[in-house]
Design an enzyme around this catalytic site. Structure first.
Site, PDB file in Angstrom:
ATOM      1  CB  CYS A 120      88.272  44.234 134.031  1.00  0.00           C
ATOM      2  SG  CYS A 120      87.860  43.188 133.168  1.00  0.00           S
ATOM      3  CB  CYS A 154      96.369  46.119 146.553  1.00  0.00           C
ATOM      4  SG  CYS A 154      95.850  46.179 148.287  1.00  0.00           S
ATOM      5  CB  CYS A 201      86.678  41.185 135.939  1.00  0.00           C
ATOM      6  SG  CYS A 201      85.209  42.274 136.319  1.00  0.00           S
TER       7      CYS A 201
END
Length: 158
Positions: A124, A147, A76
């Protein structure tokens, strides 16, 4: 007696209220990594902020991570949480980095109606940042296509 137009109006209002309620559920969560909006703006690039904090989408085909083929981990961009192993990345020909599996416990999911129909949003698990969406049209063994916006990720080579 209800006219057809009134009935359709009531049905549409009911569907919209359910969609709005579902959208609010994801925003109401508390994440382990939290900052004020001003702090997120300082920590992230303009593109990262747009995607991770405002649920934006990058222009397809623009992410350098589309062509990343080295061994490593995609994390992330907001908090460094390891999300995807490079071994699970594949070319979905959609214009966004795609993966067939996420690391266990790295992400959370919610339903969004941003385009008028339900999609499964991937975020996340540590900061709640919007990453992209998951679909059921991916390759084996999972059949999933995560995606993901490249600007929501950083790559850490092995």
């Amino acid at each position: 007696m209800l006219h057809r137009r009134q009935l359709l109006g009531w049905l549409g209002a009911g569907a919209a209220s359910g969609a709005l309620a579902a959208c609010g559920q994801a925003e109401a969560r508390t994440w382990p990594v939290r900052y004020s909006d001003a702090e997120w703006k300082k920590r992230l690039t303009r593109e990262q902020y747009y995607i991770l904090r405002q649920k934006g989408t990058e222009v397809p085909g623009t992410s350098p991570l589309l062509h990343e083929k080295r061994k490593g981990v995609f994390v992330c961009a907001a908090d460094g949480n390891p999300l995807f192993d490079s071994a699970t990345k594949y070319d979905s020909r959609t214009g966004w980095p795609s993966f067939w599996e996420v690391r266990r416990g790295a992400t959370g999911f919610s339903i969004d109606y941003d385009v008028g129909y339900p999609r499964t949003e991937v975020h996340c698990a540590r900061c709640g940042g919007h990453l992209g969406h998951v679909f059921d049209d991916g390759p084996r063994p999972t059949g999933k296509r995560y995606c993901i916006n490249g600007d929501a990720l950083l790559f850490r080579p092995a």
